[in-house]
Design an enzyme around this catalytic site. Structure first.
Site, PDB file in Angstrom:
ATOM      1  N   LYS A 156      -2.763   5.060  -2.969  1.00 13.92           N
ATOM      2  CA  LYS A 156      -3.818   6.110  -2.009  1.00 13.92           C
ATOM      3  C   LYS A 156      -4.248   7.030  -2.946  1.00 13.92           C
ATOM      4  O   LYS A 156      -3.248   7.502  -3.499  1.00 13.92           O
ATOM      5  CB  LYS A 156      -2.962   6.647  -0.498  1.00 13.92           C
ATOM      6  CG  LYS A 156      -2.893   5.592   0.364  1.00 13.92           C
ATOM      7  CD  LYS A 156      -4.381   5.002   0.838  1.00 13.92           C
ATOM      8  CE  LYS A 156      -4.275   3.748   2.339  1.00 13.92           C
ATOM      9  NZ  LYS A 156      -5.175   3.199   3.174  1.00 13.92           N
ATOM     10  N   LYS A 184      -1.280  -0.485  -4.312  1.00 15.19           N
ATOM     11  CA  LYS A 184      -2.525  -0.454  -4.215  1.00 15.19           C
ATOM     12  C   LYS A 184      -1.339   1.040  -4.183  1.00 15.19           C
ATOM     13  O   LYS A 184      -1.197   1.266  -2.983  1.00 15.19           O
ATOM     14  CB  LYS A 184      -3.242  -0.839  -3.346  1.00 15.19           C
ATOM     15  CG  LYS A 184      -3.389  -0.175  -1.593  1.00 15.19           C
ATOM     16  CD  LYS A 184      -4.538  -0.765  -0.857  1.00 15.19           C
ATOM     17  CE  LYS A 184      -5.166   0.577   0.115  1.00 15.19           C
ATOM     18  NZ  LYS A 184      -5.676  -0.531   1.205  1.00 15.19           N
ATOM     19  N   ASP A 187     -14.120  -0.874   2.661  1.00 15.44           N
ATOM     20  CA  ASP A 187     -12.975  -1.202   4.187  1.00 15.44           C
ATOM     21  C   ASP A 187     -13.781  -0.788   5.243  1.00 15.44           C
ATOM     22  O   ASP A 187     -14.390  -1.328   5.876  1.00 15.44           O
ATOM     23  CB  ASP A 187     -11.885  -0.717   3.975  1.00 15.44           C
ATOM     24  CG  ASP A 187     -10.860  -0.608   4.803  1.00 15.44           C
ATOM     25  OD1 ASP A 187     -10.897  -0.568   5.933  1.00 15.44           O
ATOM     26  OD2 ASP A 187      -9.593   0.161   4.673  1.00 15.44           O
ATOM     27  N   GLU A 216     -10.973   1.401  -3.883  1.00 12.10           N
ATOM     28  CA  GLU A 216     -10.929   0.914  -1.950  1.00 12.10           C
ATOM     29  C   GLU A 216     -11.495   1.532  -1.554  1.00 12.10           C
ATOM     30  O   GLU A 216     -11.673   3.011  -1.989  1.00 12.10           O
ATOM     31  CB  GLU A 216     -10.346   0.557  -1.781  1.00 12.10           C
ATOM     32  CG  GLU A 216     -10.271   0.203   0.050  1.00 12.10           C
ATOM     33  CD  GLU A 216      -8.669  -0.508   0.989  1.00 12.10           C
ATOM     34  OE1 GLU A 216      -7.742  -0.759  -0.104  1.00 12.10           O
ATOM     35  OE2 GLU A 216      -8.969  -0.598   1.879  1.00 12.10           O
ATOM     36  N   ASP A 223      -6.930   3.503  -2.624  1.00 15.42           N
ATOM     37  CA  ASP A 223      -7.838   3.629  -2.047  1.00 15.42           C
ATOM     38  C   ASP A 223      -8.592   4.819  -1.819  1.00 15.42           C
ATOM     39  O   ASP A 223      -7.520   5.519  -1.153  1.00 15.42           O
ATOM     40  CB  ASP A 223      -7.182   2.655  -0.995  1.00 15.42           C
ATOM     41  CG  ASP A 223      -7.599   2.693   0.841  1.00 15.42           C
ATOM     42  OD1 ASP A 223      -9.076   3.106   0.421  1.00 15.42           O
ATOM     43  OD2 ASP A 223      -7.412   2.206   1.341  1.00 15.42           O
ATOM     44  N   SER A 243       1.020  -0.892   0.125  1.00 18.58           N
ATOM     45  CA  SER A 243       0.366   0.400   0.027  1.00 18.58           C
ATOM     46  C   SER A 243       0.853   0.952   0.167  1.00 18.58           C
ATOM     47  O   SER A 243       1.241   1.317   0.963  1.00 18.58           O
ATOM     48  CB  SER A 243      -0.990   0.324   1.324  1.00 18.58           C
ATOM     49  OG  SER A 243      -1.933   1.169   1.142  1.00 18.58           O
ATOM     50  N   GLY A 283      -4.689  -4.038   6.391  1.00 23.28           N
ATOM     51  CA  GLY A 283      -3.411  -3.781   6.942  1.00 23.28           C
ATOM     52  C   GLY A 283      -4.033  -2.418   8.180  1.00 23.28           C
ATOM     53  O   GLY A 283      -4.440  -1.848   7.541  1.00 23.28           O
ATOM     54  N   LYS A 327     -10.210  -6.509   7.848  1.00 23.74           N
ATOM     55  CA  LYS A 327      -9.171  -6.201   8.944  1.00 23.74           C
ATOM     56  C   LYS A 327      -9.524  -7.017  10.151  1.00 23.74           C
ATOM     57  O   LYS A 327     -11.304  -6.170  10.828  1.00 23.74           O
ATOM     58  CB  LYS A 327      -8.828  -4.748   8.553  1.00 23.74           C
ATOM     59  CG  LYS A 327      -8.263  -4.600   8.040  1.00 23.74           C
ATOM     60  CD  LYS A 327      -8.467  -2.457   7.677  1.00 23.74           C
ATOM     61  CE  LYS A 327      -8.064  -2.113   7.030  1.00 23.74           C
ATOM     62  NZ  LYS A 327      -7.690  -1.023   6.647  1.00 23.74           N
TER      63      LYS A 327
HETATM   64  O1  OSB Z   1      -6.748   1.975   4.359  1.00 24.66           O
HETATM   65  O2  OSB Z   1      -6.270   0.800   4.577  1.00 24.66           O
HETATM   66  C1  OSB Z   1      -6.710   1.392   4.773  1.00 24.66           C
HETATM   67  C2  OSB Z   1      -3.350   2.222   7.039  1.00 24.66           C
HETATM   68  C3  OSB Z   1      -4.048   2.654   7.942  1.00 24.66           C
HETATM   69  C4  OSB Z   1      -5.063   2.845   7.935  1.00 24.66           C
HETATM   70  C5  OSB Z   1      -5.450   2.372   7.035  1.00 24.66           C
HETATM   71  C6  OSB Z   1      -5.724   2.486   5.718  1.00 24.66           C
HETATM   72  C7  OSB Z   1      -3.631   1.751   5.972  1.00 24.66           C
HETATM   73  C8  OSB Z   1      -3.323   1.329   4.753  1.00 24.66           C
HETATM   74  C9  OSB Z   1      -1.968   0.439   4.640  1.00 24.66           C
HETATM   75  O3  OSB Z   1      -3.733   1.791   3.846  1.00 24.66           O
HETATM   76  C10 OSB Z   1      -2.049  -1.192   4.860  1.00 24.66           C
HETATM   77  C11 OSB Z   1      -0.742  -1.729   5.727  1.00 24.66           C
HETATM   78  O4  OSB Z   1       0.279  -2.133   4.788  1.00 24.66           O
HETATM   79  O5  OSB Z   1      -0.851  -2.005   6.644  1.00 24.66           O
HETATM   80 MG    MG Z   2      -8.442   1.112   3.495  1.00 23.56          MG
END
Ligand code: OSB
Ligand code: MG
Length: 370
Positions: A163, A161, A238, A213, A188, A135, A290, A262
């Site tokens: 952001k 992925k 999510d 996402e 995402d 990510s 994650g 999660k």
């Molecule tokens: O939206 O998936 C998410 C990290 C912190 C809070 C929300 C998210 C995330 C990530 C990182 O996208 C995922 C990871 O590699 O732990």
């Molecule tokens: Mg997410």
């Protein structure tokens, strides 16, 4: 199992690089680690709530309060037959899934050790390696994003992925797609858009994204059910999914075609397994999300992701993507086939470096207090 002791460590651990999403920038991860002793066996849990309420209402402080004033007293007052009893035991506390999940993790770790099985085997996991993805946070410029993505591609991450947020979306996604044409790519949005942005998501269709996402409201299912039918690209939820019931509502309303599980967001491993099973029954693929976990939370995620319906790569990068050193030794290493190995030792199968844990602890509490 009879709990003898619960220790909480509030920690602050630096990230190897700042992580930016549509809701903010994280440079240090604030978290709570639980260490439970029961029948002489030690189990570990990590609270995935962050220092601020930008992702969800829970924070390290709300979790500390709920854990110390409510959940821990409820947990230690009677023996536990099985970790899957915990959601019922703690149901009187409304909400606060991440606080609850912290304790459940440690109890699962202990129960699996008592059964002499890895947590993966204990819950019916069927893989010894899980396919992972990385990510990538929002970078200062699109070019820096492309460079960052290429460096992760170089390491071998098989799924990317990125952001996105308003102003840093279609062009970032187009640039990454142009730089690496074939790679499974997803975006995402962390709830940064509204239904008025349907045009943007339609424009993204040509990028053949694996999924989009959480484009809309952090607690919304209904409006996503209005967006999904207008798109060929699958929507993945999510933030909106806090329970097996939410997953059912989302599927029945047609709000998404994929779910990010999660364990912390759904209140623990038991509920995470229920969401997995429900999605499997309804042919909805899932993947493991994650929350910038240290090796403790990562080990739990990897065990979860070894269940059969985790058919899409998870946000389960190697330890050194976020922490160097990690709280566990050995850390999670990236295998050249784009996977992490599922630990095989009993329980979570990790070795927590307690000296390192103490070093980053900013607050500690013991129960029963001595
Ligand atoms: O939206 O998936 C998410 C990290 C912190 C809070 C929300 C998210 C995330 C990530 C990182 O996208 C995922 C990871 O590699 O732990
Ligand atoms: Mg997410």
């Amino acid at each position: 199992m009879k709990i003898e002791k619960i220790e909480l460590f509030q920690i602050r651990i630096p990230l190897v690089a700042p992580f930016e999403t549509s809701f903010g920038v994280t440079t240090d991860r604030d978290s709570i680690i639980a260490r439970i002793t029961a029948d002489g066996v030690i189990g570990w849990g990590e609270c995935v709530a962050d220092g601020d309420p930008g992702y969800c209402y829970e924070t390290v402080h709300t979790a500390w309060h709920i854990l110390t004033d409510w959940l821990i007293p409820m947990l230690i007052k009677a023996p536990i037959d099985h970790p899957s009893d915990l959601p019922q035991r703690l149901a009187w506390v409304r909400g606060h899934p991440m606080a609850k999940a912290t304790l459940e993790s440690a109890v699962w770790d202990i129960a699996a050790q008592q059964a002499g099985l890895s947590l993966s085997k204990f819950i019916g996991g069927q893989r010894d390696r899980v396919v992972v993805g990385v990510s990538v946070g929002i970078q200062p410029t699109t070019q820096q994003l492309v460079d960052k993505v290429l460096s992760f591609r170089e390491i071998g991450y098989p799924r990317i992925k990125i952001k996105i947020k308003p102003g840093r979306d279609i062009r970032d996604a187009q640039a990454v797609r142009a730089a690496i044409p074939g790679i499974p790519l997803m975006v995402d949005a962390n709830s940064a858009y509204t239904l008025n942005d349907v045009g943007l998501f339609k424009q993204m269709e040509e990028l053949e994204l694996l999924m989009i996402e959480q484009p809309l409201g952090y607690d919304d299912i209904y409006e996503h059910s209005k967006l999904q039918p207008q798109l060929k690209t699958p929507i993945c939820l999510d933030e909106s999914i806090h329970s097996p019931a939410d997953a059912r509502f989302a599927i029945e309303l047609g709000a998404c075609k994929i779910i990010n599980i999660k364990q912390g967001r759904v209140g623990g491993l038991t509920n995470a397994i229920s969401v997995h099973d429900l999605c499997a029954e309804r042919n909805v693929p899932v993947w493991c999300g994650g929350m910038l976990e240290t090796g403790i939370g990562r080990a739990l995620n990897v065990a979860l992701a070894s269940l059969p319906n985790f058919v899409l790569p998870g946000d389960l990068s190697a330890s050194n993507r976020y922490y160097n050193p990690d709280l566990i030794d050995p850390p999670f290493h990236f295998n050249s086939d784009g996977t992490l190995s599922v630990p095989t030792a009993p329980g979570l199968g990790i070795n927590v470096v307690e000296k390192r844990l103490k070093h980053i602890t900013v607050r500690k509490a013991d129960f029963p207090s001595d």
